[in-house]
Design a protein around this motif. Structure first.
Motif, PDB file in Angstrom:
ATOM      1  N   LEU A  62     -18.146 -45.693 -12.578  1.00 51.95           N
ATOM      2  CA  LEU A  62     -18.501 -46.960 -11.940  1.00 51.95           C
ATOM      3  C   LEU A  62     -20.004 -47.211 -12.051  1.00 51.95           C
ATOM      4  O   LEU A  62     -20.437 -48.328 -12.386  1.00 51.95           O
ATOM      5  N   THR A 100     -20.877 -48.157 -15.564  1.00 57.28           N
ATOM      6  CA  THR A 100     -20.459 -49.538 -15.848  1.00 57.28           C
ATOM      7  C   THR A 100     -21.493 -50.525 -15.313  1.00 57.28           C
ATOM      8  O   THR A 100     -21.913 -51.455 -15.999  1.00 57.28           O
ATOM      9  N   ALA A 139     -14.931 -40.749 -11.197  1.00 56.00           N
ATOM     10  CA  ALA A 139     -14.724 -42.188 -10.983  1.00 56.00           C
ATOM     11  C   ALA A 139     -16.018 -42.873 -10.552  1.00 56.00           C
ATOM     12  O   ALA A 139     -16.345 -43.970 -11.010  1.00 56.00           O
ATOM     13  N   ILE A 140     -16.768 -42.199  -9.661  1.00 54.97           N
ATOM     14  CA  ILE A 140     -18.047 -42.757  -9.197  1.00 54.97           C
ATOM     15  C   ILE A 140     -19.041 -42.851 -10.351  1.00 54.97           C
ATOM     16  O   ILE A 140     -19.749 -43.856 -10.512  1.00 54.97           O
TER      17      ILE A 140
END
Length: 361
Positions: free
Chosen positions: A16, A19, A12-13
């Motif tokens: 992120l 992104t 998830a990190i």
């Protein structure tokens, strides 16, 4: 924490971060504006089919290209996204030359002042001889200052003379020290940023359609390895139709729409040659003269601005004719990087020259 939860959190990190990285890379330097002061260009009689066929590509070019031709302030030909703002590259230097003319007309700048009088220096300190260079010498690319500068490339590096090999005023050499120092001096003497001055004294009175002061950026907005210098490179972004309008103003002795934007005296003074480039040891191709940040061709009596990435502005004052080609070389780290990776330098300049010669006849 279980290995499964750890991997999920790590993923998830990473997503992120990726992104944010993509947003950073894709963020444009400048965006199209819709200024309240804009005025529409007028259309004149279109060029004949023969010339149109010369200019219009037989197949879509590999990169975004736009062309505008104005005669007597009217569009007689356009191709591509003429409202798309693009980095003008070294055409910025000719535009700053116009802004200097406006500042001189208003008594804000004295081009006879020396760098010593202006208290202009460099990270590598200037010598006493170099400090005798005037603003006028810088405008003519005859400063006699041969130091590394931001944004320089190719022959600006390989052909750079040794320091103090020529006195100010003695020798023409196209270099970014002169151009970038002119930006520093301009802001110092006028007390305004280049963008703000350009909007107030050029864009508003001319009704430019896609310009605001944010179209001018001082220094690179992202992290790039830079040569140490006190004089930052400035970037000017313009749409092709706005650039053509500026060229047409020069073609008409500094007038646009009946308004005197820059004096006839400055236009005349800045577009005569102060250097015989045929006698220069460096081959400058189609150009045989240079004024105040304008390239000159005596064969066709034309005035040129020329930017990296195959972009051109051709001005023929005798015919009140202006031709512009711009090629999109990126407006973000991502799009600029893609263009650099592609290495695409295709140009329609030969077609543009041929079209000029036919229209001028």
């Amino acid at each position: 924490m279980t290995i499964k939860k750890f991997l999920k959190r790590t993923l998830a990190i990473l997503l992120l971060l990726l992104t944010f990285l993509f947003i950073y890379l894709a963020t444009p330097r400048v965006t199209n504006t819709d200024p309240k002061f804009q005025t529409e260009l007028i259309y004149g009689d279109p060029i004949d089919t023969t010339i149109k066929n010369i200019l219009t590509p037989k197949k879509e070019p590999k990169r975004t290209r736009s062309i505008v031709i104005l005669q007597n302030e009217k569009i007689i030909y356009e191709y591509g996204p003429t409202d798309k703002i693009m980095n003008t590259a070294s055409i910025r230097k000719s535009i700053l030359g116009i802004l200097y003319g406006i500042a001189v007309d208003r008594g804000l700048v004295n081009i006879k002042k020396t760098l010593a009088e202006l208290k202009i220096d460099e990270s590598i300190p200037l010598t006493n001889q170099e400090k005798t260079a005037t603003i006028q010498h810088l405008l003519m690319f005859k400063s006699g200052i041969y130091l590394p500068s931001q944004g320089e490339h190719d022959s600006q590096i390989t052909d750079r003379p040794k320091r103090e090999s020529y006195k100010p005023g003695d020798y023409f050499f196209s270099n970014n020290f002169d151009a970038n120092a002119l930006g520093t001096i301009f802001m110092q003497e006028t007390g305004m940023s280049i963008g703000k001055f350009m909007e107030k004294y050029l864009a508003i009175p001319m009704g430019l359609q896609d310009f605001s002061e944010q179209n001018v950026i001082l220094g690179d907005p992202w992290f790039w390895p830079k040569k140490e210098s006190k004089h930052k490179q400035y970037y000017i972004y313009l749409s092709t139709r706005d650039l053509a309008r500026i060229g047409a103003m020069i073609a008409n002795e500094g007038q646009w729409g009946g308004k005197q934007i820059v004096s006839k005296k400055w236009v005349a003074q800045s577009t005569i040659s102060y250097s015989n480039l045929k006698e220069n040891h460096i081959n400058y191709g189609r150009y045989d003269g240079f004024g105040y940040q304008w390239w000159l061709s005596s064969d066709t009596n034309t005035i040129w601005a020329d930017g990296y990435g195959e972009r051109f502005l051709i001005i023929n004052p005798n015919q009140n004719l202006t031709l512009v080609e711009q090629n999109f070389t990126g407006n973000s780290l991502l799009t600029t990087g893609l263009w650099l990776m592609n290495g695409n330098m295709d140009s329609g300049i030969e077609s543009l020259i041929k079209a000029h010669d036919l229209i001028a006849k």
